[in-house]
Design a protein around this motif. Structure first.
Motif, PDB file in Angstrom:
ATOM      1  N   LEU A  49      58.789 -85.998  23.474  1.00 49.08           N
ATOM      2  CA  LEU A  49      57.418 -85.474  23.362  1.00 49.08           C
ATOM      3  C   LEU A  49      56.847 -85.114  24.730  1.00 49.08           C
ATOM      4  O   LEU A  49      55.748 -84.575  24.827  1.00 49.08           O
ATOM      5  CB  LEU A  49      56.509 -86.506  22.687  1.00 49.08           C
ATOM      6  CG  LEU A  49      56.871 -86.830  21.243  1.00 49.08           C
ATOM      7  CD1 LEU A  49      55.899 -87.848  20.659  1.00 49.08           C
ATOM      8  CD2 LEU A  49      56.885 -85.570  20.385  1.00 49.08           C
ATOM      9  N   SER A  50      57.598 -85.423  25.785  1.00 51.77           N
ATOM     10  CA  SER A  50      57.121 -85.116  27.139  1.00 51.77           C
ATOM     11  C   SER A  50      57.640 -83.754  27.577  1.00 51.77           C
ATOM     12  O   SER A  50      58.843 -83.550  27.734  1.00 51.77           O
ATOM     13  CB  SER A  50      57.592 -86.195  28.128  1.00 51.77           C
ATOM     14  OG  SER A  50      57.468 -85.708  29.448  1.00 51.77           O
ATOM     15  N   ALA A  79      58.422 -76.501  23.467  1.00 50.39           N
ATOM     16  CA  ALA A  79      59.098 -75.199  23.543  1.00 50.39           C
ATOM     17  C   ALA A  79      58.424 -74.301  24.588  1.00 50.39           C
ATOM     18  O   ALA A  79      59.104 -73.571  25.319  1.00 50.39           O
ATOM     19  CB  ALA A  79      59.107 -74.521  22.170  1.00 50.39           C
ATOM     20  N   ASP A  80      57.106 -74.368  24.695  1.00 52.59           N
ATOM     21  CA  ASP A  80      56.399 -73.568  25.712  1.00 52.59           C
ATOM     22  C   ASP A  80      56.849 -73.975  27.112  1.00 52.59           C
ATOM     23  O   ASP A  80      57.074 -73.128  27.976  1.00 52.59           O
ATOM     24  CB  ASP A  80      54.886 -73.782  25.613  1.00 52.59           C
ATOM     25  CG  ASP A  80      54.346 -73.526  24.218  1.00 52.59           C
ATOM     26  OD1 ASP A  80      53.644 -72.533  24.029  1.00 52.59           O
ATOM     27  OD2 ASP A  80      54.648 -74.326  23.307  1.00 52.59           O
ATOM     28  N   ALA A  81      56.937 -75.301  27.320  1.00 54.06           N
ATOM     29  CA  ALA A  81      57.314 -75.789  28.645  1.00 54.06           C
ATOM     30  C   ALA A  81      58.730 -75.346  29.000  1.00 54.06           C
ATOM     31  O   ALA A  81      59.004 -74.942  30.144  1.00 54.06           O
ATOM     32  CB  ALA A  81      57.215 -77.313  28.687  1.00 54.06           C
ATOM     33  N   LEU A  82      59.630 -75.381  28.023  1.00 54.60           N
ATOM     34  CA  LEU A  82      61.008 -74.950  28.281  1.00 54.60           C
ATOM     35  C   LEU A  82      61.049 -73.465  28.609  1.00 54.60           C
ATOM     36  O   LEU A  82      61.722 -73.043  29.555  1.00 54.60           O
ATOM     37  CB  LEU A  82      61.891 -75.258  27.067  1.00 54.60           C
ATOM     38  CG  LEU A  82      62.244 -76.747  26.886  1.00 54.60           C
ATOM     39  CD1 LEU A  82      62.733 -77.023  25.478  1.00 54.60           C
ATOM     40  CD2 LEU A  82      63.302 -77.165  27.916  1.00 54.60           C
ATOM     41  N   ARG A  83      60.318 -72.665  27.836  1.00 49.37           N
ATOM     42  CA  ARG A  83      60.301 -71.217  28.115  1.00 49.37           C
ATOM     43  C   ARG A  83      59.735 -70.947  29.503  1.00 49.37           C
ATOM     44  O   ARG A  83      60.251 -70.113  30.243  1.00 49.37           O
ATOM     45  CB  ARG A  83      59.491 -70.477  27.054  1.00 49.37           C
ATOM     46  CG  ARG A  83      60.247 -70.370  25.743  1.00 49.37           C
ATOM     47  CD  ARG A  83      59.646 -69.351  24.770  1.00 49.37           C
ATOM     48  NE  ARG A  83      60.383 -69.494  23.518  1.00 49.37           N
ATOM     49  CZ  ARG A  83      59.958 -70.220  22.479  1.00 49.37           C
ATOM     50  NH1 ARG A  83      58.777 -70.792  22.495  1.00 49.37           N
ATOM     51  NH2 ARG A  83      60.719 -70.347  21.418  1.00 49.37           N
ATOM     52  N   ALA A  84      58.678 -71.671  29.850  1.00 46.03           N
ATOM     53  CA  ALA A  84      58.077 -71.479  31.177  1.00 46.03           C
ATOM     54  C   ALA A  84      59.077 -71.834  32.274  1.00 46.03           C
ATOM     55  O   ALA A  84      59.049 -71.245  33.363  1.00 46.03           O
ATOM     56  CB  ALA A  84      56.817 -72.328  31.307  1.00 46.03           C
ATOM     57  N   ALA A  85      59.978 -72.778  31.978  1.00 40.68           N
ATOM     58  CA  ALA A  85      60.984 -73.181  32.963  1.00 40.68           C
ATOM     59  C   ALA A  85      62.215 -72.269  32.920  1.00 40.68           C
ATOM     60  O   ALA A  85      63.183 -72.496  33.638  1.00 40.68           O
ATOM     61  CB  ALA A  85      61.391 -74.630  32.709  1.00 40.68           C
ATOM     62  N   GLY A  86      62.188 -71.271  32.039  1.00 44.47           N
ATOM     63  CA  GLY A  86      63.293 -70.321  31.967  1.00 44.47           C
ATOM     64  C   GLY A  86      64.463 -70.801  31.119  1.00 44.47           C
ATOM     65  O   GLY A  86      65.577 -70.284  31.234  1.00 44.47           O
TER      66      GLY A  86
END
Ligand code: AMP
Ligand code: GLY
Length: 420
Positions: A49-50, A79-86
């Motif tokens: 969840l982090s 999922a947003d955080a992963l996309r932002a990280a590429g």
């Protein structure tokens, strides 16, 4: 490819099992995983969840694709955080996950795009909700707006039950998830589930299923997370699937895109079918559990190709190769579930089971201690059979069940009865 699966249930075991079979899969990690998943993937301890922890882990481990199993990380914006990280990810943004996280949001989308669903109204105070119930009468359906682990819905047969449900929700039974109440027309009919991948623009149906929500045989007793499921669901004929794609799925996906919050991932439509017509009951933004188990048994290794194409936005370039077959999954749960149950009893007989593409026991709530398998959850195992007919799949699933030695567990003996 290095692939990370988030989750620890039977659904994630089935995803891991199918993905592992694809030669494109090099390293497979599951977080946190479970003892069944450990047979096909590395299990990693990770707070799923982090947003920061998941992104960091994916980057450190050169993960090429993250497959998100449950809804909670999606609603938390993982999922947003992963996309932002590429990092490539299969699963919707936090904004698009509202299709599951808020029932009022879904109803607004349905109204905006004309998708058929139950008449509804939303309330943020009890008095107005009570008045509405008095006007509408019973039966009527009362829902907490937010995520309530499948427990936030009361199908009220009388007005008094509906009023009590409203009070329970506003009294905080579901915390913030009950800040608003959605009240719906009661829909009659038979329920079925339809699974469609969407990359934000394109939509690809990947299968139908029916689950058994009630704990008792003959679909009686309290609701559970699901005691068994089978795929395909014969009630969802080709013509009905076409209607659902044209009137519900494509309009929803187009509406989400038009709002600047495209939906990418698996859209799981819960449908009510009555008089040859389907209406939407609800959306989930992830695979069903246990519906995922028979779906993955049927898809096998191609599941990864489809998920990968979905994450990369090229669903228009892939097709599903359907073996003309059936799969059925029977859940074994701890006695007492969905109420209170004991944890820590030993499950025997699993090592003697021959597992292959027709017979699989997926783990949900198990742990391993000193080489023994222990039950640690409510729903513990999902015995899944595949065959050229539903009857054959059913026979294989129950043969697996009969090989499990776990006196503290139980299952329903009638999974699939509607379709058989
Ligand atoms: P949901 O969490 O919205 O899927 O609701 C859980 C279950 O409640 C559904 O699977 C249905 O069996 C039932 N349900 C929800 N909404 C309705 C409705 N409007 N009419 C009849 N049954 C419903
Ligand atoms: N089996 C129902 C669900 O996953 O929501």
């Amino acid at each position: 490819m290095n692939i990370l699966i988030l989750g620890s249930g039977g659904r994630e075991h089935a995803l891991a099992w199918a993905i592992r079979q694809n030669p494109k899969c090099d390293r497979l990690i599951a977080a946190p995983g479970n003892p069944g998943i450990a047979a096909v993937a590395e299990c990693a301890d990770l707070d799923i969840l982090s947003r920061a922890a998941v992104s960091e882990f994916a980057l450190e481990n050169a993960v090429d694709l993250v497959v998100v199993g449950p809804e909670a990380p999606l609603a938390a914006g993982v999922a947003d955080a992963l996309r932002a990280a590429g990092v490539l990810v299969f699963g919707p943004s936090k904004a698009a996950a509202q299709l599951e996280a808020s029932k009022a949001f879904t109803k607004e989308i349905c109204d905006a795009c004309g998708a058929p669903t139950a008449a509804w109204a939303r309330f943020s105070d009890a008095a107005a909700a009570h008045d509405y119930v008095s006007q509408q009468g019973a039966p009527i359906v009362v829902k907490a707006d937010g995520l309530a682990a499948g427990k936030g819905v009361v199908v009220a047969e009388t007005e008094d039950q509906a009023l009590a449900a409203i009070d329970m929700i506003f009294d905080g039974a579901f915390g913030d998830a009950g800040a608003e109440v959605v009240i719906e027309e009661f829909m009659q009919g038979e329920e079925a589930s339809f699974f469609v991948l969407s990359d934000g623009i394109n939509c690809l149906p990947i299968g139908t299923a029916q689950d058994h929500k009630r704990v008792g045989e003959g679909d009686t007793g309290p609701n559970t997370g699901g005691m068994g499921a089978y795929s395909p669901a014969p009630i969802l004929t080709d013509a009905l699937q076409q209607q659902v794609m044209d009137q519900i799925i494509r309009p929803t996906v187009a509406e989400m895109a038009a709002r600047g919050t495209p939906f990418q991932g698996v859209l799981y439509a819960g449908l009510m079918i009555d008089q040859g017509r389907a209406r939407l009951v609800e959306y989930n933004v992830r695979f069903g559990d246990p519906e995922c188990q028979p779906l993955m048994m049927r898809l096998g290794a191609q599941a990864l190709d489809l998920i990968h194409a979905c994450a990369e936005g090229r669903l228009d370039q892939v097709t599903v190769n359907w073996a003309a077959d059936h799969a059925l999954s029977v859940v074994m749960a701890a006695k007492g579930y969905p109420g209170s149950y004991e944890k820590g009893s030993e499950i025997r007989g699993l090592d003697d089971t021959a597992e292959d593409s027709f017979h699989m026991i997926f783990h949900a709530g198990t742990s391993e201690k000193d080489g023994r398998t222990l039950a640690t959850g409510g729903r513990v195992l999902a015995a899944t059979g595949r065959g050229s007919t539903l009857a054959e799949a059913h026979g294989r699933a129950y043969a697996l069940i009969d090989g499990i030695d776990w006196p503290e567990g139980f299952c329903r003996r009638d999974i699939g009865w509607r379709a058989l």
